[in-house]
Design a protein around this motif. Structure first.
Motif, mmCIF file in Angstrom:
data_model
loop_
_atom_site.group_PDB
_atom_site.id
_atom_site.type_symbol
_atom_site.label_atom_id
_atom_site.label_comp_id
_atom_site.label_asym_id
_atom_site.label_seq_id
_atom_site.Cartn_x
_atom_site.Cartn_y
_atom_site.Cartn_z
ATOM 1 N N UNK A 64 31.899 -9.381 -26.050
ATOM 2 C CA UNK A 64 33.271 -9.538 -25.569
ATOM 3 C C UNK A 64 34.071 -10.210 -26.684
ATOM 4 N N UNK A 65 35.385 -10.111 -26.582
ATOM 5 C CA UNK A 65 36.249 -10.702 -27.593
ATOM 6 C C UNK A 65 36.726 -12.073 -27.132
ATOM 7 N N UNK A 66 36.934 -12.947 -28.111
ATOM 8 C CA UNK A 66 37.383 -14.307 -27.841
ATOM 9 C C UNK A 66 38.515 -14.649 -28.807
ATOM 10 N N UNK A 67 39.548 -15.283 -28.265
ATOM 11 C CA UNK A 67 40.616 -15.838 -29.107
ATOM 12 C C UNK A 67 40.290 -17.295 -29.357
ATOM 13 N N UNK A 68 40.350 -17.716 -30.632
ATOM 14 C CA UNK A 68 40.080 -19.108 -30.984
ATOM 15 C C UNK A 68 41.229 -19.635 -31.825
ATOM 16 N N UNK A 69 41.552 -20.891 -31.619
ATOM 17 C CA UNK A 69 42.610 -21.526 -32.397
ATOM 18 C C UNK A 69 42.049 -21.967 -33.743
ATOM 19 N N UNK A 70 42.651 -21.455 -34.821
ATOM 20 C CA UNK A 70 42.281 -21.891 -36.166
ATOM 21 C C UNK A 70 43.100 -23.107 -36.566
ATOM 22 N N UNK A 71 44.357 -23.020 -36.293
ATOM 23 C CA UNK A 71 45.286 -24.128 -36.536
ATOM 24 C C UNK A 71 46.405 -23.973 -35.503
ATOM 25 N N UNK A 72 47.414 -24.802 -35.588
ATOM 26 C CA UNK A 72 48.497 -24.723 -34.602
ATOM 27 C C UNK A 72 49.170 -23.360 -34.574
ATOM 28 N N UNK A 73 49.224 -22.700 -35.720
ATOM 29 C CA UNK A 73 49.944 -21.416 -35.760
ATOM 30 C C UNK A 73 49.037 -20.213 -36.015
ATOM 31 N N UNK A 74 47.757 -20.444 -36.254
ATOM 32 C CA UNK A 74 46.845 -19.335 -36.555
ATOM 33 C C UNK A 74 45.748 -19.217 -35.509
ATOM 34 N N UNK A 75 45.485 -17.976 -35.118
ATOM 35 C CA UNK A 75 44.411 -17.693 -34.170
ATOM 36 C C UNK A 75 43.392 -16.759 -34.809
ATOM 37 N N UNK A 76 42.169 -16.849 -34.362
ATOM 38 C CA UNK A 76 41.123 -15.898 -34.725
ATOM 39 C C UNK A 76 40.821 -15.061 -33.491
ATOM 40 N N UNK A 77 40.631 -13.756 -33.697
ATOM 41 C CA UNK A 77 40.241 -12.844 -32.630
ATOM 42 C C UNK A 77 38.879 -12.296 -33.028
ATOM 43 N N UNK A 78 37.817 -12.734 -32.359
ATOM 44 C CA UNK A 78 36.475 -12.347 -32.771
ATOM 45 C C UNK A 78 35.684 -11.731 -31.633
ATOM 46 N N UNK A 79 34.722 -10.930 -32.035
ATOM 47 C CA UNK A 79 33.786 -10.357 -31.080
ATOM 48 C C UNK A 79 32.570 -11.268 -31.004
ATOM 49 N N UNK A 80 32.161 -11.618 -29.800
ATOM 50 C CA UNK A 80 31.001 -12.472 -29.568
ATOM 51 C C UNK A 80 29.939 -11.633 -28.869
ATOM 52 N N UNK A 81 28.729 -11.674 -29.399
ATOM 53 C CA UNK A 81 27.629 -10.862 -28.867
ATOM 54 C C UNK A 81 26.666 -11.719 -28.061
ATOM 55 N N UNK A 82 26.122 -11.110 -27.005
ATOM 56 C CA UNK A 82 25.058 -11.769 -26.253
ATOM 57 C C UNK A 82 23.805 -11.855 -27.103
ATOM 58 N N UNK A 83 22.916 -12.762 -26.765
ATOM 59 C CA UNK A 83 21.659 -12.846 -27.506
ATOM 60 C C UNK A 83 20.497 -13.266 -26.613
ATOM 61 N N UNK A 84 20.552 -12.783 -25.375
ATOM 62 C CA UNK A 84 19.451 -13.067 -24.456
ATOM 63 C C UNK A 84 18.179 -12.349 -24.898
ATOM 64 N N UNK A 85 18.331 -11.133 -25.416
ATOM 65 C CA UNK A 85 17.178 -10.334 -25.820
ATOM 66 C C UNK A 85 17.257 -10.063 -27.323
ATOM 67 N N UNK A 86 16.147 -9.630 -27.878
ATOM 68 C CA UNK A 86 16.113 -9.261 -29.297
ATOM 69 C C UNK A 86 17.085 -8.118 -29.556
ATOM 70 N N UNK A 87 17.121 -7.138 -28.642
ATOM 71 C CA UNK A 87 18.031 -5.996 -28.811
ATOM 72 C C UNK A 87 19.483 -6.461 -28.861
ATOM 73 N N UNK A 88 19.831 -7.436 -28.029
ATOM 74 C CA UNK A 88 21.199 -7.967 -28.060
ATOM 75 C C UNK A 88 21.466 -8.701 -29.369
#
Length: 199
Positions: A109-133
């Protein structure tokens, strides 16, 4: 496999990232060292460390799996990827069932994270419950290469015994070697000796 504070024996090499694409770098972890075809991965930790160094994940696994499972599945995926790249380069029909089966495990799923007051990061976060994930970003990288790369520029190194692949992103698209310091230098030395013998 230790979940946190993972220690590794993996030794970085200048050949680790010559592929100019994560999927090719992944395939290139099986390479010639001297005259021996050598697997640079010997443990689960080697695989996890490589994935983080390649930038496909930010962290080592936070889950514990039975010893050797990540190594075995990564090696299997690497062989599937190598065969797919070779088939695509040769303009043959690709067998996609195994890759698609692995892509089914790609929970993200994608997550928005605050880098600074005016900058955001939009990243994909992967599950890791299994080796395949945990391997999901690698599988997606292989799928992306097969789908979108210009395979006229995906090349096998011209070194006599070299097994490495690269994506030629040079301006003139005349790259011939995995690395000028390795196969390129060996070719120059061989050409120099051949000329010296003729004179």
């Amino acid at each position: 496999m230790k979940a946190r504070g993972l220690q590794t024996e993996y030794v970085a090499s200048p050949l680790d990232f010559v592929g100019d694409h994560p999927a090719l770098d992944f395939i290139n972890t099986l390479r010639m060292i001297g005259t021996e075809l050598t697997d640079t991965w010997q443990t689960d930790e080697d695989v996890a460390t490589w994935i983080v160094r390649e930038g496909l994940r930010d962290t080592l696994p936070s889950t514990t799996w039975p010893d050797g499972v990540l190594l075995r599945k990564a090696r299997n995926l690497r062989e599937i990827a190598r065969k797919a790249v070779e088939a695509r380069k040769a303009k043959k029909t690709l067998a996609l069932d195994e890759l698609n089966g692995l892509l089914e495990h790609s929970v993200s799923h994608c997550v928005l994270r605050t880098k600074s007051q005016i900058n955001l990061d939009f990243e994909r976060v992967y599950g890791q419950e299994t080796v395949e994930q945990y391997l999901a970003p690698v599988v997606e990288s292989v799928g992306e290469l097969l789908s979108y790369a210009d395979f006229d520029l995906v090349r096998h190194c011209e070194g006599e015994q070299c097994v490495l692949w690269f994506y030629d992103r040079t301006k003139a698209h005349r790259r011939r070697w995995c690395s000028p310091q390795f196969c390129g230098n060996r070719a120059k030395v061989a050409a120099f000796r051949a000329r010296a013998r003729q004179s």
